[in-house]
Design a protein around this motif. Structure first.
Motif, PDB file in Angstrom:
ATOM      1  N   UNK A   1       0.821  -1.218   0.000  1.00  0.00           N
ATOM      2  CA  UNK A   1       0.000   0.000   0.000  1.00  0.00           C
ATOM      3  C   UNK A   1       0.850   1.261   0.000  1.00  0.00           C
ATOM      4  N   UNK A   2       2.164   1.098  -0.166  1.00  0.00           N
ATOM      5  CA  UNK A   2       3.044   2.255  -0.247  1.00  0.00           C
ATOM      6  C   UNK A   2       3.569   2.762   1.072  1.00  0.00           C
ATOM      7  N   UNK A   3       3.203   2.112   2.186  1.00  0.00           N
ATOM      8  CA  UNK A   3       3.661   2.667   3.458  1.00  0.00           C
ATOM      9  C   UNK A   3       5.160   2.411   3.666  1.00  0.00           C
ATOM     10  N   UNK A   4       5.733   3.181   4.555  1.00  0.00           N
ATOM     11  CA  UNK A   4       7.168   3.157   4.820  1.00  0.00           C
ATOM     12  C   UNK A   4       7.572   1.888   5.562  1.00  0.00           C
ATOM     13  N   UNK A   5       8.634   1.235   5.076  1.00  0.00           N
ATOM     14  CA  UNK A   5       9.211   0.062   5.731  1.00  0.00           C
ATOM     15  C   UNK A   5      10.696   0.327   5.932  1.00  0.00           C
ATOM     16  N   UNK A   6      11.155   0.264   7.167  1.00  0.00           N
ATOM     17  CA  UNK A   6      12.568   0.496   7.481  1.00  0.00           C
ATOM     18  C   UNK A   6      13.210  -0.840   7.835  1.00  0.00           C
ATOM     19  N   UNK A   7      14.295  -1.159   7.144  1.00  0.00           N
ATOM     20  CA  UNK A   7      15.003  -2.427   7.293  1.00  0.00           C
ATOM     21  C   UNK A   7      16.289  -2.205   8.087  1.00  0.00           C
ATOM     22  N   UNK A   8      16.503  -3.025   9.143  1.00  0.00           N
ATOM     23  CA  UNK A   8      17.635  -2.829  10.048  1.00  0.00           C
ATOM     24  C   UNK A   8      18.532  -4.067  10.010  1.00  0.00           C
ATOM     25  N   UNK A   9      19.821  -3.904   9.690  1.00  0.00           N
ATOM     26  CA  UNK A   9      20.711  -5.063   9.561  1.00  0.00           C
ATOM     27  C   UNK A   9      21.107  -5.657  10.898  1.00  0.00           C
ATOM     28  N   UNK A  10      21.666  -6.858  10.848  1.00  0.00           N
ATOM     29  CA  UNK A  10      22.139  -7.531  12.045  1.00  0.00           C
ATOM     30  C   UNK A  10      23.525  -7.061  12.461  1.00  0.00           C
ATOM     31  N   UNK A  11      23.997  -7.631  13.554  1.00  0.00           N
ATOM     32  CA  UNK A  11      25.296  -7.249  14.110  1.00  0.00           C
ATOM     33  C   UNK A  11      26.416  -7.471  13.101  1.00  0.00           C
ATOM     34  N   UNK A  12      27.233  -6.431  12.905  1.00  0.00           N
ATOM     35  CA  UNK A  12      28.359  -6.437  11.979  1.00  0.00           C
ATOM     36  C   UNK A  12      27.944  -6.596  10.524  1.00  0.00           C
ATOM     37  N   UNK A  13      26.670  -6.523  10.236  1.00  0.00           N
ATOM     38  CA  UNK A  13      26.203  -6.645   8.854  1.00  0.00           C
ATOM     39  C   UNK A  13      26.095  -5.264   8.223  1.00  0.00           C
ATOM     40  N   UNK A  14      26.526  -5.119   6.980  1.00  0.00           N
ATOM     41  CA  UNK A  14      26.372  -3.832   6.304  1.00  0.00           C
ATOM     42  C   UNK A  14      24.924  -3.586   5.922  1.00  0.00           C
ATOM     43  N   UNK A  15      24.596  -2.345   5.699  1.00  0.00           N
ATOM     44  CA  UNK A  15      23.240  -2.005   5.286  1.00  0.00           C
ATOM     45  C   UNK A  15      22.878  -2.689   3.974  1.00  0.00           C
TER      46      UNK A  15
END
Length: 260
Positions: free
Chosen positions: A70-84
């Protein structure tokens, strides 16, 4: 004893990604509690994480039929020591579905959850004010811990949280990496969650994805026994392979499409 031909066929379809291996687990209390880090066998299984991504090819047809966003904002967060960049494939898939999927904006997750909760909360609040609607947070491993804490502090700004391979119970005590290599990345998080979870559980819809093949985080430590609106979904992936596991992608897509 050989498998029945029908079951053998279903097993092959699941192994190749044509069918999902994800299973909803209704009663996490029946699954037990963590007793330490994953076994050595499970940790060694992480060496085959690349094979989890191979299933993406077989899963492409069913991934293409996922509900439109539906177009809403989704923010993705990486794990420990993982790059974006580690979350780029999933974000690209979510954008194709119609979501405004973005990285968390801070590059590699260096393992300072106290700082990262503060700065991600500030970023999410700014983005929510800009877009005019709450955001969904998707976190991998330690990224899921950060997502949970942002939602706990600012539930009005968070539509839902989805975590995979995220230690909820015991912090570093139930992780292979923290035991072997890293003594300082997550202790604060472990103390914070142990204190807050019983008295102030995560108040937004929460999907917990875990795997018994996880060789980095004990799968029992991923279970949420306190949040009132938590559901649990079991997949069959290594910890490192979760980011490209089509079953994880399909669960994320399905939950994001649910009404706020």
């Amino acid at each position: 004893m050989p498998l029945h031909p029908l079951r053998a066929g279903e097993h092959l379809l699941a192994r190749t990604g044509v069918r999902s291996r994800a299973r909803h687990r209704a009663d996490p209390s029946s699954l037990g509690h963590p007793a330490g880090p994953p076994s050595t066998r499970a940790a060694l299984g992480e060496l085959g994480a690349g094979l989890d991504g191979v299933r993406l090819l077989g899963a492409l047809p069913r991934l293409a039929t996922a509900p439109r966003g539906d177009g809403h904002l989704v923010v993705d967060i990486p794990g420990w020591r993982a790059p974006e960049l580690s979350g780029a494939p999933l974000r690209a898939y979510l954008r194709r579905l119609g979501y405004d999927a973005r990285g968390w904006g801070f590059g590699t997750n260096t393992g300072d959850p106290r700082r990262d909760v503060e700065r991600l909360a500030e970023r999410v609040l700014g983005l929510v004010e800009e877009t005019g609607a709450p955001a969904s947070l998707v976190g991998w491993s330690l990224g899921g811990v950060i997502a949970r804490e942002v939602a706990r502090r600012h539930p009005e700004a968070v539509r839902r949280v989805i975590t995979y391979g995220t230690p909820v119970t015991g912090g570093p005590r139930h992780t292979t990496v923290a035991r072997v290599q890293n003594r300082g990345a997550e202790p604060d998080t472990g103390r914070v969650t142990r204190r807050l979870d019983p008295t102030a559980p995560v108040p937004v819809p929460l999907t917990v994805i875990f795997s018994r093949r996880d060789g980095i985080v004990s799968w029992q430590a991923c279970l949420d026994h306190t949040s009132p609106d938590a559901e649990h979904v079991e997949v069959s992936s290594t910890h490192i392979g979760m980011g490209v596991d089509p079953d994880v992608w399909s669960v994320v897509a399905d939950r994001l499409a649910r009404p706020a």
